[in-house]
Design an enzyme around this catalytic site. Structure first.
Site, PDB file in Angstrom:
ATOM      1  N   ASP A 115       0.697  -1.155  -0.175  1.00 34.72           N
ATOM      2  CA  ASP A 115      -0.014   0.135  -0.074  1.00 34.72           C
ATOM      3  C   ASP A 115       0.940   1.124   0.076  1.00 34.72           C
ATOM      4  OD1 ASP A 115      -2.713   1.308   0.393  1.00 34.72           O
ATOM      5  OD2 ASP A 115      -1.705   1.864   2.297  1.00 34.72           O
ATOM      6  N   GLU A 127       1.692  -0.515  -5.147  1.00 32.34           N
ATOM      7  CA  GLU A 127       0.899   0.572  -5.328  1.00 32.34           C
ATOM      8  C   GLU A 127       1.791   1.950  -5.530  1.00 32.34           C
ATOM      9  OE1 GLU A 127      -3.320   2.323  -3.627  1.00 32.34           O
ATOM     10  OE2 GLU A 127      -1.916   2.087  -2.310  1.00 32.34           O
TER      11      GLU A 127
END
Length: 685
Positions: free
Chosen positions: A326, A363
């Site tokens: 993330d 990401e």
């Protein structure tokens, strides 16, 4: 003061390790002046039965031993240190060991570490090691995937055991995905703001500890089953998935922690060494590039090591197959706060000997200055490709909507073609198309069905007056906002879903499906359902007839991807050369002629014929023809003539999945339905 051997790794064996006489604890803090190990009584988790001052070495590692530091023992840390704007020491706070492998909550809501029992019999189960070009990711929620599954015993629904139930595994296998990517399963808590609103963090992007599985996703029997029971259920889930040939990838949140802003709860890193672990200015003001209140300072070796040790633990002791990071750009920010693609942590993650053959997915952005870094990660990283997402949505949705309003689409087919062929304009020749994680939807944003049903987000239930969630959805509702009984609109929406699924699963790159998109799950227009732990977000197991039909189409598309190597090249081709495991591409317009500049760019010429031939190393030769037609009008195309092609056999038609399997000769004419795709197998001459 003990001095460590300089030839020995100074940050080795942090956390608790068993010794012949009990256990040893090692904790890092450069700023603390004293750290105390508190061991609790076996019957009262609030009673400190033993207090041991830890000793500091020359590398800022504090250590101590106790015969009572054995499996099941609860413990905490208390730290003292200097005052000042960057320090937040409070010797009265009981803190979580950053390396704790077990966590439990007291009746008063406080957290206690416990020494984990790691014993588990893998019974010979090993990682499937699915090749990257065969990998299909399935992003799912560990609880949500089985919470409504009627075949799972009620006490196991919404648990790790429920996820690994035979019916869930059979569903994933029948669908044709290879790798389940779980939303965060590290122990997390809800943000203080949500708690005050009576809501909870369902997605889990608010990590409390990087080594402990989220206990609430375990069955009640495991939660109350004593030391090691939750971890055993988690490992049992992984074992069963591996035995079925399915991989497990974890979505990991290292960029920030649940300690939130400077006024948030102090539970671990902040209380041990706020000045080192968090980005801040000289006045102690946090630098927040995550949007979550704090940012872990990965310019510091201790923070880097914390991540690496966590990854090693999950990859080796829990047998996890890969990680999706993330806000991964945050992990690559240097001491000046700038992104560095060769940051020591990013390079260590992919070069560490203990992490080889582990899938690493970034990401590749955060919300800080210079935070969008798509295409800039190096080596074996794969990256979420948000440009792929947006271009696919635009071509099949917003361009169609614009053409209805203005009489013409805003752009031609060139931008979509670059995504179909692996996004070579984004990722380097050396990295190839598998650097791109292709996706149309993810956990955040509209579901695939909602993309075709809503022009606007409907997030009032999130408690923020519809302010949260993106307004840039690239969606088109086909004339009515939300549910409708209009047969024409429903037909157009369903075909758009098929076109988007076809684009995703027939493109070069690494595809990711969001759980439920394969049959048209809706979240009723909520594009930020992070705070809903309900049937709004759980995967439904009862479907309507049209959803069953869509599921069959998804299965078919995945089967076609699996059996046609030309759709999944490993490398980019080079014009004039034969590159092994690449795809030789030829592009034709609707007339069967090579594409011109006008054909690529004209909004009036949104029809493309894409002929792709594999250059095999490990599989048989394969050639396909993909026809993409992006206008809401019937079109006639002339099938391309190409050396070595004798005929084209229809494999799939997005406008008619029941179309007869016909064979066509090169140069013959074919009628395309409005806004549709067709896939053919090219038979050799």
């Amino acid at each position: 003061m003990p001095v460590t051997d300089p030839t020995v790794d100074p940050l080795r064996n942090l956390g608790v390790r068993a010794t012949p006489t009990g256990g040893a604890l090692r904790v890092w803090s450069a700023s603390a002046t004293a750290i105390e190990l508190c061991i609790y009584g076996s019957k009262d988790p609030n009673w400190v039965a033993e207090s041991i001052p830890l000793q500091k070495d020359d590398h800022d590692v504090w250590s101590g031993t106790s015969p009572n530091l054995v499996a099941g023992t609860r413990y905490s840390l208390r730290a003292s240190g200097p005052t000042g704007p960057t320090h937040t020491f409070d010797p009265n706070l009981h803190l979580i060991d950053p390396y704790a492998r077990g966590l439990a909550r007291t009746s008063s809501g406080d957290w206690r570490c416990y020494v984990q029992d790691d014993a588990f019999d893998w019974a010979g189960a090993t990682k499937p090691n699915v090749p990257l070009d065969h990998t299909v990711l399935y992003e799912a929620h560990a609880k949500g995937i089985s919470k409504l599954n009627p075949a799972v015993p009620e006490e196991l629904r919404g648990t790790y055991a429920g996820l690994a139930h035979d019916t869930a595994i059979d569903y994933l296998k029948d669908l044709g995905v290879t790798t389940i990517e779980l939303l965060p399963v590290h122990q997390f808590v809800s943000e203080q703001r949500l708690i005050l609103q009576g809501l909870s963090n369902y997605w889990g992007y608010n990590t409390l500890n990087f080594f402990t599985p989220h206990a609430a996703y375990a069955s009640r029997e495991a939660q109350f089953g004593g030391t090691g029971a939750v971890l055993r259920e988690f490992k049992g889930m992984v074992k069963l998935l591996h035995e079925a040939g399915l991989e497990v990838v974890l979505d990991v949140v290292y960029n920030h922690t649940a300690e939130e802003s400077k006024t948030g709860p102090t539970t671990s890193l902040r209380g041990l060494d706020n000045a080192s672990y968090y980005r801040q200015d000289a006045d102690g003001n946090y630098t927040d590039v995550t949007g979550c209140g704090n940012t872990v300072n990965f310019a510091h070796p201790a923070a880097q090591r914390l991540v690496l040790d966590s990854l090693r633990y999950w990859a080796n002791e829990v047998q996890i197959d890969g990680f999706r990071f993330d806000l991964a750009a945050t992990l690559g920010r240097d001491e000046h706060g700038e992104f560095d693609a060769k940051h020591p942590l990013l390079e260590a993650i992919t070069s560490d000997p203990e992490l080889q053959a582990v899938k690493m997915i970034a990401e590749p952005w955060d919300i800080g200055t210079g935070g969008w870094q798509v295409g800039n990660f190096q080596g074996p990283w794969s990256e979420w490709n948000d440009d792929y997402r947006d271009r696919s949505r635009n071509f099949w949705l917003t361009d169609i909507g614009a053409a209805r309003t203005n009489g013409v689409a805003p752009i031609g087919i060139g931008q979509l073609a670059s995504k179909l062929s692996g996004s070579a304009g984004v990722f380097s020749q050396e990295r190839g198309p598998l650097a791109s994680v292709n996706f149309v939807t993810a956990h955040d944003g509209f579901t695939l069905a909602d993309l075709t049903a809503y022009n606007q987000k409907h997030n009032l239930g999130n408690g923020e007056n519809n302010r949260d969630g993106t307004d840039n959805n690239h969606s088109f509702n086909y004339g009515i906002e939300g549910p409708t009984h209009d047969a024409t609109i429903l037909s157009a929406r369903e075909k758009a879903i098929r076109n988007l699924l076809g684009t995703l699963l027939l493109s070069a790159g690494l595809p990711m499906i969001t759980a439920g998109d394969e049959f048209g799950r809706s979240q009723r227009g909520n594009n930020n359902a992070y705070c809903h732990d309900s049937d709004l977000t759980w995967l439904p197991w009862e479907r309507e007839d049209w959803q069953d039909e869509l599921l069959l189409i998804s299965q078919k598309l995945l089967r076609l991807r699996r059996t046609n190597p030309a759709l999944r090249p490993i490398r980019f081709g080079i014009f004039g050369e034969t590159v092994p495991s690449a795809t030789q591409m030829d592009w034709f317009n609707k007339d069967g002629l090579s594409m011109s500049i006008e054909d690529w760019d004209s909004p009036n010429e949104r029809t493309l014929q894409y002929l792709a031939a594999s250059t095999p190393e490990f599989e048989e030769f394969n050639r396909i023809l993909l026809i993409v037609h992006g206008l809401e009008a019937v079109e006639t195309v002339r099938l391309p003539e190409h050396e070595g092609v004798a005929s084209y056999e229809l494999l799939w038609n997005s406008a008619d999945d029941h179309a007869a399997v016909n064979t066509h000769t090169p140069g013959s004419k074919l009628i395309l339905a409005p806004a549709s795709m067709q896939l053919f197998l090219a038979h050799p001459s």
